[in-house]
Write an enzyme that holds these catalytic residues in place. Sequence first.
Site, PDB file in Angstrom:
ATOM      1  N   LYS A 173      73.525  93.244 120.274  1.00  0.00           N
ATOM      2  CA  LYS A 173      73.112  92.699 121.571  1.00  0.00           C
ATOM      3  C   LYS A 173      74.007  93.217 122.688  1.00  0.00           C
ATOM      4  O   LYS A 173      73.554  93.391 123.821  1.00  0.00           O
ATOM      5  CB  LYS A 173      73.085  91.182 121.511  1.00  0.00           C
ATOM      6  CG  LYS A 173      72.060  90.687 120.480  1.00  0.00           C
ATOM      7  CD  LYS A 173      71.974  89.204 120.347  1.00  0.00           C
ATOM      8  CE  LYS A 173      71.202  88.826 119.091  1.00  0.00           C
ATOM      9  NZ  LYS A 173      71.968  89.058 117.843  1.00  0.00           N
TER      10      LYS A 173
ATOM     11  N   CYS B  82      70.206  82.504 114.486  1.00  0.00           N
ATOM     12  CA  CYS B  82      69.148  82.932 113.575  1.00  0.00           C
ATOM     13  C   CYS B  82      69.004  81.889 112.468  1.00  0.00           C
ATOM     14  O   CYS B  82      68.906  82.214 111.293  1.00  0.00           O
ATOM     15  CB  CYS B  82      69.420  84.324 113.026  1.00  0.00           C
ATOM     16  SG  CYS B  82      71.056  84.545 112.329  1.00  0.00           S
TER      17      CYS B  82
END
Lengths: 181, 316
Positions: free
Chosen positions: B111, B244
Amino acid sequence: MTDGDLAENRSHVFERLPATDAERTVGGRPSREAVLAWWDDRFGVPRETFAEHTFWEKGAGKLWAYAGDAPDPADLEALGMVFLRVRQEHWKPTTDAVQRFGRAATRNAIELDGAAARRFVAGEDQELPWDGDWGYLIAVHRPPGREGDRPEPLGVGLYVHGELRSQIPKGRRREIDRAER
Amino acid sequence: MVLERYEPLVEDSEAFRAACERPLPSVVRVNTIKATVERVRRALAAADTDAEAVDWNPRLFRLSTDRPGNTWPYYHGWIYGQEEVSALPALVLDPQPGERVFDPCAAPGSKTTQLAALMDDRGTLVANDNNLGRLSALRSNAERCGVTNLAVTNTDARTFSLKPFGAPKDPPGADGTGSPAGEPFDRALVDVPCSCEGTVRKNPDALEEWSLDHVRGIAGLQRGILERAIQVTREGGTVVYSTCTFAPEENEAVLDAALGATDCRVVPFETPLETRPGVTEWNGETYDEAVRHARRVYPHLNDTGGFFCAKLEVGA
Ligand SMILES: C[S@@+](CC[C@H](N)C(=O)[O-])C[C@H]1O[C@@H](n2cnc3c(N)ncnc32)[C@H](O)[C@@H]1O
């Protein structure tokens, strides 16, 4: 001023390069001006390429190019990208620096064909003809599918005695799959 | 089975279970610092790699090879292997070139490198992680991608300090423009460590270590990291929280705690993916109604990994 009058490099923090040699306070540290002149002289990479970047030293002779804001000195793990090593007689750019800034090179760039490019990024040395200077060269190639484009830098090679010695660091070496047409 | 505990939350538990058992396709993101989407498309085609554009994000390709690392586009840093759904939070954060952006749990940098590309490699991106080994992976990933607007720190994100960036009154950066180095951030992407249930498709062992104690322990860590990120973000700034995992203890409960402890609010956002709202009730606990604005991504909805993403506005 001689280097004897200057402070030691404090290698655990980042310090900005002085703008010119006259403003140097740390022994052996090149100025921003000297670094810009070197990229231009050696590879024809224009000075404007680095207009958005400040230059820093952390670790003796390791120079970093950074596009953001930071105080000087800065106590950080990393600042931008390691782009040049300057404490040996011959300055040596990093693989990632020539990939990022070396597209503009007009000198001392050696173009490799598909097979030679694959050997080069696998870390192999190879005998190749080259009429230019010995020393550090930017190895470039035209990736398949982009033959019409300008060549793309692969990394740095050391050319001596008819041989191009790949300087790709171990972690960056790759055996490129040969599927391409 | 751990995942059974979430079946009351998903409408179609059979599809949910089946999706969790399928492996994920290999996906890469185009690194626009070094290449264009078109350039990558042609280079992949020349390497006989089938690349199918992902419909919701033109910078992502699903590949037919599971070894994208051994292609020219990878070597040149034109692509980065990244799970499809994990490209969502950086898009929700929407950082702009020239801003100051914080990535407190950054390693190994998928990211971070995406944020740098969205910022056009301009402004200041601070990537932190408390794990030095993972940080070195982040550094080499960032350098391969040609990222130069990155400052890297190695501390516990719960006690992150702006001090190494100077006092807010320090003079502005590089060219005399921009903000002083020690200012609070405009945006933060808080991608915390979690129980990783949503990654079972990539890593079928992900659930082996699962325990409720672990979930509760890590939830405390997540709260500390999120609250610190909110504190170092300027008023009016944006914080995105992502995990997640499906566990409400690590998702809505963490948001609920941050709403109580800091000056922020959870705000709605658009996403091109099929999602479900955050839940306000779980195992006898109830959470602030605003956590509904968070989005849950179950694997069967878009054929991706599992994910949770919330957008917060600071001091508003
Ligand atoms: C989900 S991973 C981050 C993935 C990363 N954002 C990416 O996209 O590649 C969580 C990270 O948090 C780090 N971490 C765990 N506890 C931390 C803490 N207290 N402070 C800072 N980082 C921490 C871990 O080392 C791990 O790298």
